[in-house]
Design an enzyme around this catalytic site. Structure first.
Site, short mmCIF file in Angstrom:
data_model
loop_
_atom_site.label_atom_id
_atom_site.label_comp_id
_atom_site.label_asym_id
_atom_site.label_seq_id
_atom_site.Cartn_x
_atom_site.Cartn_y
_atom_site.Cartn_z
N GLY A 1 -7.13 8.98 -18.06
CA GLY A 1 -8.34 8.45 -18.68
C GLY A 1 -9.52 8.51 -17.73
O GLY A 1 -9.72 9.49 -17.01
N ALA B 1 -9.98 7.13 -14.98
CA ALA B 1 -9.58 7.28 -13.57
C ALA B 1 -9.57 8.74 -13.16
O ALA B 1 -9.80 9.07 -11.99
CB ALA B 1 -8.21 6.64 -13.33
N SER C 1 -5.34 4.64 -16.72
CA SER C 1 -4.37 4.08 -15.79
C SER C 1 -4.05 5.12 -14.74
O SER C 1 -4.68 6.16 -14.66
CB SER C 1 -3.08 3.65 -16.50
OG SER C 1 -2.41 4.79 -17.01
N LYS D 1 0.85 -1.19 0.00
CA LYS D 1 0.00 0.00 0.00
C LYS D 1 0.88 1.24 0.00
O LYS D 1 1.80 1.36 0.81
CB LYS D 1 -0.88 0.00 1.24
CG LYS D 1 -1.77 1.22 1.39
CD LYS D 1 -2.60 1.11 2.67
CE LYS D 1 -3.55 2.27 2.81
NZ LYS D 1 -4.33 2.18 4.05
N THR E 1 -7.48 -0.10 -11.63
CA THR E 1 -6.85 0.21 -12.91
C THR E 1 -5.48 -0.47 -12.92
O THR E 1 -5.22 -1.37 -12.13
CB THR E 1 -6.76 1.74 -13.13
OG1 THR E 1 -6.32 1.99 -14.47
CG2 THR E 1 -5.84 2.42 -12.15
N TYR E 2 -4.62 -0.03 -13.82
CA TYR E 2 -3.25 -0.55 -13.85
C TYR E 2 -2.30 0.63 -13.71
O TYR E 2 -2.66 1.78 -13.94
CB TYR E 2 -2.96 -1.33 -15.13
CG TYR E 2 -3.07 -0.51 -16.39
CD1 TYR E 2 -1.95 0.09 -16.95
CD2 TYR E 2 -4.30 -0.33 -17.02
CE1 TYR E 2 -2.05 0.85 -18.11
CE2 TYR E 2 -4.40 0.43 -18.18
CZ TYR E 2 -3.28 1.01 -18.71
OH TYR E 2 -3.38 1.78 -19.85
#
Length: 122
Positions: free
Chosen positions: A73, A75, A25, A9, A57-58
């Site tokens: 995007g 996100a 992303s 985290k 997301t990535y």
């Protein structure tokens, strides 16, 4: 049996950019990613501590030492510049592995710079 548990985290970083005109992303300072043991293109969850939004997301690596945390995007619709977010990664382990695993916690200070890297100790 396999369990999905918290791997790492990045705790309490500030969004530095939100760019809707991007292919989705989150871009994160590569130093933060390395500290949290998060790899390029790895799936992450982003929890927004300001508006309660939670998305998956990535991740893409950003410039080292920059402190950048850029929502890209779709996100970018879930966080604006200045919002506080937490970035979490998870992985699958056996029950036996889960018993002894301690997730990595990356704490930050001003400018999204690394303050400390610790292990959960509960």
């Amino acid at each position: 049996m396999e369990l999905t548990i918290l791997k790492s985290k990045i705790h309490t970083v500030k969004v530095t950019e939100a760019n809707v005109e991007y292919n989705g992303s989150i871009t994160v300072d590569a130093d933060l990613l390395d500290a949290a043991q998060i790899k390029k293109y790895e799936q992450v969850y982003i929890n927004n501590a300001i508006n309660g939004s939670r998305i998956m997301t990535y991740v893409l690596p950003g410039r080292r030492g920059s402190g950048e945390v850029c929502m890209n995007g779709g996100a970018a619709l879930h966080a604006k510049v200045g919002d506080t977010v937490h970035i979490l990664s998870f992985f699958k382990v056996t029950e036996t592995e889960a018993d002894s695993y301690q997730p990595v916690l990356v704490f930050t200070k001003e400018g999204n710079q690394i303050a400390s890297v610790e292990r959960y100790n509960y």
